[in-house]
Scaffold this active site. Structure first.
Site, PDB file in Angstrom:
ATOM      1  N   ARG A  69      81.890  41.348  59.761  1.00 14.36           N
ATOM      2  CA  ARG A  69      81.962  40.370  60.849  1.00 14.36           C
ATOM      3  C   ARG A  69      82.008  38.949  60.292  1.00 14.36           C
ATOM      4  NH1 ARG A  69      79.640  35.832  62.713  1.00 14.36           N
ATOM      5  NH2 ARG A  69      77.587  36.658  62.141  1.00 14.36           N
ATOM      6  N   ASP A  70      80.915  38.485  59.720  1.00 12.75           N
ATOM      7  CA  ASP A  70      80.827  37.107  59.241  1.00 12.75           C
ATOM      8  C   ASP A  70      81.742  36.877  58.043  1.00 12.75           C
ATOM      9  OD1 ASP A  70      79.994  34.507  59.102  1.00 12.75           O
ATOM     10  OD2 ASP A  70      77.917  34.938  58.626  1.00 12.75           O
ATOM     11  N   HIS A 105      69.196  34.709  57.368  1.00 15.67           N
ATOM     12  CA  HIS A 105      70.646  34.722  57.162  1.00 15.67           C
ATOM     13  C   HIS A 105      71.001  33.454  56.393  1.00 15.67           C
ATOM     14  CE1 HIS A 105      74.891  35.582  58.574  1.00 15.67           C
ATOM     15  NE2 HIS A 105      74.981  34.277  58.312  1.00 15.67           N
ATOM     16  N   HIS A 154      73.435  31.158  53.615  1.00 18.20           N
ATOM     17  CA  HIS A 154      74.725  30.924  52.977  1.00 18.20           C
ATOM     18  C   HIS A 154      74.485  30.257  51.628  1.00 18.20           C
ATOM     19  CE1 HIS A 154      77.664  31.647  56.424  1.00 18.20           C
ATOM     20  NE2 HIS A 154      76.470  31.956  56.906  1.00 18.20           N
ATOM     21  N   CYS A 172      81.122  30.210  58.830  1.00 19.51           N
ATOM     22  CA  CYS A 172      81.368  29.929  60.248  1.00 19.51           C
ATOM     23  C   CYS A 172      82.639  29.100  60.411  1.00 19.51           C
ATOM     24  CB  CYS A 172      80.169  29.184  60.834  1.00 19.51           C
ATOM     25  SG  CYS A 172      80.423  28.679  62.551  1.00 19.51           S
ATOM     26  N   ASN A 222      78.535  33.639  52.693  1.00 16.10           N
ATOM     27  CA  ASN A 222      77.164  34.117  52.797  1.00 16.10           C
ATOM     28  C   ASN A 222      76.627  34.430  51.406  1.00 16.10           C
ATOM     29  OD1 ASN A 222      76.829  35.001  55.932  1.00 16.10           O
ATOM     30  ND2 ASN A 222      78.911  35.341  55.235  1.00 16.10           N
TER      31      ASN A 222
END
Length: 306
Positions: free
Chosen positions: A16-17, A208, A210, A241, A250
């Site tokens: 996803r990310d 979460h 980065h 993002c 990430n």
């Protein structure tokens, strides 16, 4: 999940990310193969996709197809991200194990990301949470820009706590504190975790991070020292993002697993299988991945003396 001092749980968000920011569309079959490889490697949870409008995030246009064609491992939790009620309706038809919601603590980032204010979004999530409760699917509340906003700079801790409180009021079972553009540092992480745990000592908190400014694993360790045992990471270290200037990848799953294994902290993940999946992904995407362990090898991967 029982928390132990010698065990951490890692959720891989690459599908996803990671994929959402790739410049070329990632084929559906590649996404499915990556997810199946992560499952086979023993990854605890995978954020499979996002049920968003395809015009907003074209990479996620195949969300239903991906969810309905992966091989599900009984030991893996298959999660999806949803931004609104419509996304939740779509998602629940694919039998996810959990729905992940996200709102930004920063008003300006939330308007950039979701085109509405922070608390407008949270108000809409009340109905999403009711829908999930009726379906028996748990909800996790994500707090983006928990450690800083690319538009506003510092984000008040009180704002982060207020967002968490609203998530808990609507029935979220856990929360994720997200460093959306890599603005955190180890001391800020420790202070934030302490404040959250002081208010909700039994809350399951996920982190979460980065690696935008190279502090990703340092922040992971700072959170671990404060008792956090749940971390998001992305295979190969890809992602970011699309609605935040300067956002890079990430923290890397294999780098994170390698670090914990070097410290004799169990993850339940087969690092060799993870590295094999990362090598394949690098070939499939056609560009080098940020992963350090992929380049250098595992710490104790020794070489012949010349």
């Amino acid at each position: 999940m029982k928390v132990s001092d010698n065990r951490v749980w890692i959720s891989d968000v690459c599908p996803r990310d990671g994929f959402q920011i790739e410049p070329e569309l990632v084929p559906t079959e590649v996404k499915i193969k990556v997810i199946d490889a992560l499952s086979a490697a023993g990854v605890t949870a995978i954020e499979v996709t996002a049920f968003v409008h395809p015009k907003a995030v074209p990479q996620m246009a195949d969300a239903e197809e991906v969810m309905l064609n992966i091989k599900r491992n009984p030991g893996t939790r298959y999660e999806v991200l949803v931004p609104n009620y419509r996304g939740a309706e779509r998602a629940l038809r694919t039998n996810p194990d959990q729905l992940n919601l996200v709102v930004s603590a920063s008003e300006s980032h939330n308007r950039s990301n979701l085109r509405r204010g922070t608390f407008e979004t949270l108000n809409e999530f009340v109905e999403v949470a009711k829908l999930c409760a009726e379906a028996g699917v748990p909800v996790r509340g994500g707090v983006a820009t928990s450690f800083g906003c690319p538009f506003e700079g510092k984000v008040a801790r009180s704002r982060v706590l207020e967002v968490i409180a609203q998530y808990l009021d609507l029935g979220a079972e856990s929360v994720t504190l997200a460093d959306t553009t890599g603005m955190a540092n180890p001391e800020l992480v420790r202070e934030t975790v302490r404040d959250v745990k002081a208010k909700w000592p039994h809350l399951e908190i996920h982190m979460h991070f980065h690696n935008t400014r190279g502090m990703g694993l340092a922040n992971v360790y700072a959170a671990y020292v404060e008792g956090i045992r749940h971390f998001d990471a992305s295979l190969g270290g890809i992602g970011g993002c699309p609605f935040a200037p300067g956002a890079t990848g990430n923290i890397c799953t294999e780098d994170t697993v390698n670090m914990f294994h070097d410290m004799n902290i169990a993850t339940g993940i087969d690092l060799d299988q993870l590295l094999a999946a990362s090598r394949r992904l690098e070939r499939q995407l056609g560009h080098q991945l940020p992963s350090q362990v992929l380049k250098a090898g595992k710490t104790m991967e020794l070489h012949p003396h010349p």
